[in-house]
Design a protein around this motif. Structure first.
Motif, mmCIF file in Angstrom:
data_model
loop_
_atom_site.group_PDB
_atom_site.id
_atom_site.type_symbol
_atom_site.label_atom_id
_atom_site.label_comp_id
_atom_site.label_asym_id
_atom_site.label_seq_id
_atom_site.Cartn_x
_atom_site.Cartn_y
_atom_site.Cartn_z
ATOM 1 N N UNK A 1 0.754 -1.257 -0.148
ATOM 2 C CA UNK A 1 0.074 -0.066 0.177
ATOM 3 C C UNK A 1 1.000 1.434 -0.092
ATOM 4 N N UNK A 2 0.686 2.122 -0.883
ATOM 5 C CA UNK A 2 1.484 3.172 -0.975
ATOM 6 C C UNK A 2 0.692 4.295 -0.288
ATOM 7 N N UNK A 3 1.586 5.230 0.398
ATOM 8 C CA UNK A 3 0.714 6.338 1.184
ATOM 9 C C UNK A 3 1.721 7.512 1.380
ATOM 10 N N UNK A 4 1.277 8.577 1.821
ATOM 11 C CA UNK A 4 2.344 9.636 2.249
ATOM 12 C C UNK A 4 3.009 9.402 3.406
ATOM 13 N N UNK A 5 4.179 9.331 3.707
ATOM 14 C CA UNK A 5 5.141 9.083 4.890
ATOM 15 C C UNK A 5 5.762 10.219 5.103
ATOM 16 N N UNK A 6 6.119 10.341 6.394
ATOM 17 C CA UNK A 6 7.011 11.538 6.701
ATOM 18 C C UNK A 6 8.489 10.990 6.632
ATOM 19 N N UNK A 7 9.482 11.884 6.362
ATOM 20 C CA UNK A 7 11.070 11.315 6.526
ATOM 21 C C UNK A 7 11.188 10.616 7.613
ATOM 22 N N UNK B 85 -6.402 -3.754 3.914
ATOM 23 C CA UNK B 85 -4.907 -4.371 3.807
ATOM 24 C C UNK B 85 -4.399 -4.113 5.412
ATOM 25 N N UNK B 86 -4.674 -2.959 5.838
ATOM 26 C CA UNK B 86 -4.154 -2.829 7.327
ATOM 27 C C UNK B 86 -4.982 -3.633 8.622
ATOM 28 N N UNK B 87 -6.174 -3.728 8.213
ATOM 29 C CA UNK B 87 -6.939 -4.807 9.141
ATOM 30 C C UNK B 87 -6.229 -6.294 8.859
ATOM 31 N N UNK B 88 -6.040 -6.726 7.697
ATOM 32 C CA UNK B 88 -5.510 -8.042 7.700
ATOM 33 C C UNK B 88 -4.181 -8.003 8.322
ATOM 34 N N UNK B 89 -3.267 -7.120 8.189
ATOM 35 C CA UNK B 89 -2.045 -7.572 8.716
ATOM 36 C C UNK B 89 -2.167 -7.156 9.982
#
Lengths: 91, 209
Positions: A1-7, B85-89
Motif C-alpha cells: 500500500x502506497x501512502x504519504x509518509x514523513x521522512x 490491507x491494514x486490518x489483515x496485517x
C-alpha cells in the motif's frame, strides 16, 4: 500500500529493517522508495551514524547501529500515544 | 504496541471499516434511486410522447444521482482497500510484536494523509446529499399522504410512500455518515498535528546524538 509518509517514518522503517545487514535494493523495495529518495535517506542515516555501511567483496550492505536504538524506541513510544484519543463512535 | 493501544487501534480500525461499508451501501442506494428516477421519467416521456419540464428536471436529477453514486462508490472502494490491507496485517500481529504494530500505525497515518481530501469531500457531499434526500423524501411522503387522503390506499400511493421513506432514510444516513467522518477526521487531524511535535522531539534526539 502506497501512502504519504514523513521522512521520520521512513527513517524508522529503514532502521528497523536494517537490524540485519541489507543491500540498497532490499531497502528501497521493502520501504517502497525510489532510488533517488532512498539514496538521500540512507546518506542522512549514515551521516548520523544510525546506519553503518559494510563492504563485503562486491556487495555493500547497511546495518543499524546501537546508536539508532534510542531513535527507534522514542519513535515507537511517541507514535503509540497518538492513539490515546479515539474518534468517539463505534460501529 | 501496548495492550491498551492495540485494543484502541483495533476498535478504531473496526469502526472505520464499518463506516466504509455503510458508505458503500449508501452509494449503491443513491445509484439505484438515481437509475429508478431517470428510467421512470424516460419511460413516462416515451409512453405519453410529451416532453414536459418536470420529467426533464427529474431525469437530470437522476443522472446526477447516478454520477454521484458512482463517484461515491469508487472513492470509498479506494479508502476501503487500504483499511482492509491494514486490518489483515493487524490480525497477524501477535503479542509483544511492537515494531510490526508501530509499522501499522505508520501505514494508517500515511493512509489518512493520502485520503484526507477525499474524506473532507465525503463530509461535504454527505451533508449536501443528506439534506437534498431529506427534502426529496419529505416531499414524496407528503405527496403520498395527500394522494392516500384523496383517493385511498392504492398500490401507486404505497409505492410513492415507500420511495419517500427510502429517500428520507438515505438522507438521514448521509447526514450520519457525514457526522461520523467528521468525528474521525477531527481526531486524525489532531494526530497529524501531534506528529509535528513528535518530529520536533525526534529531531532533537537526532541532533543530540
Amino acid at each position: 500500500m502506497k501512502g504519504r509518509r514523513t521522512s521520520f517514518e521512513i527513517y524508522w522503517e529503514i532502521l528497523v529493517y536494517c537490524r540485519e545487514p541489507r543491500t540498497f535494493t532490499n531497502i528501497i523495495n521493502r520501504c517502497d522508495l525510489n532510488s533517488k529518495i532512498g539514496q538521500l535517506h540512507l546518506r542522512f542515516l549514515v551521516d548520523k551514524e544510525y546506519l553503518q555501511v559494510m563492504k563485503d567483496d562486491e556487495k555493500t550492505t547497511y546495518n543499524t547501529t546501537p546508536k539508532a536504538q534510542e531513535y527507534i524506541t522514542l519513535f515507537s513510544k511517541m507514535y503509540g500515544t497518538l492513539f490515546d484519543n479515539l474518534p468517539g463512535f463505534k460501529l | 504496541m501496548e495492550f491498551e493501544t492495540k485494543k484502541k487501534f483495533k476498535a478504531e480500525l473496526r469502526s472505520f471499516f464499518g463506516l466504509t461499508i455503510l458508505n458503500l451501501v449508501i452509494g449503491g442506494i443513491i445509484l439505484a434511486l438515481g437509475m429508478s428516477l431517470a428510467i421512470t421519467n424516460v419511460l413516462g416521456i416515451i409512453e405519453t410522447g410529451q416532453i414536459a419540464l418536470i420529467p426533464i428536471v427529474q431525469i437530470g436529477l437522476g443522472i446526477a444521482a447516478i454520477a454521484a453514486g458512482f463517484y461515491w462508490i469508487i472513492q470509498i472502494a479506494e479508502i476501503m482497500d487500504g483499511v482492509d490491507e491494514i486490518q489483515t496485517t493487524f490480525d497477524e500481529v501477535g503479542e509483544g510484536d511492537g515494531e510490526k504494530a508501530t509499522s501499522l500505525i505508520i501505514k494508517m497515518m500515511a493512509h489518512y494523509r493520502s485520503n484526507k481530501t477525499t474524506i473532507s469531500r465525503m463530509i461535504v457531499l454527505g451533508r449536501i446529499g443528506g439534506v437534498l434526500f431529506l427534502i426529496a423524501g419529505a416531499v414524496g411522503m407528503i405527496n403520498a399522504g395527500a394522494s392516500i387522503a384523496a383517493s385511498g390506499i392504492l398500490t401507486e400511493n404505497i409505492g410513492q410512500l415507500v420511495g419517500g421513506l427510502t429517500a428520507f432514510g438515505v438522507g438521514v444516513a448521509g447526514l450520519l455518515i457525514s457526522r461520523y467522518f467528521s468525528l474521525y477526521s477531527r481526531v486524525w487531524d489532531a494526530r497529524l498535528q501531534e506528529t509535528a511535535k513528535v518530529e520536533d522531539a525526534l529531531e532533537h534526539e537526532m541532533g543530540a546524538n
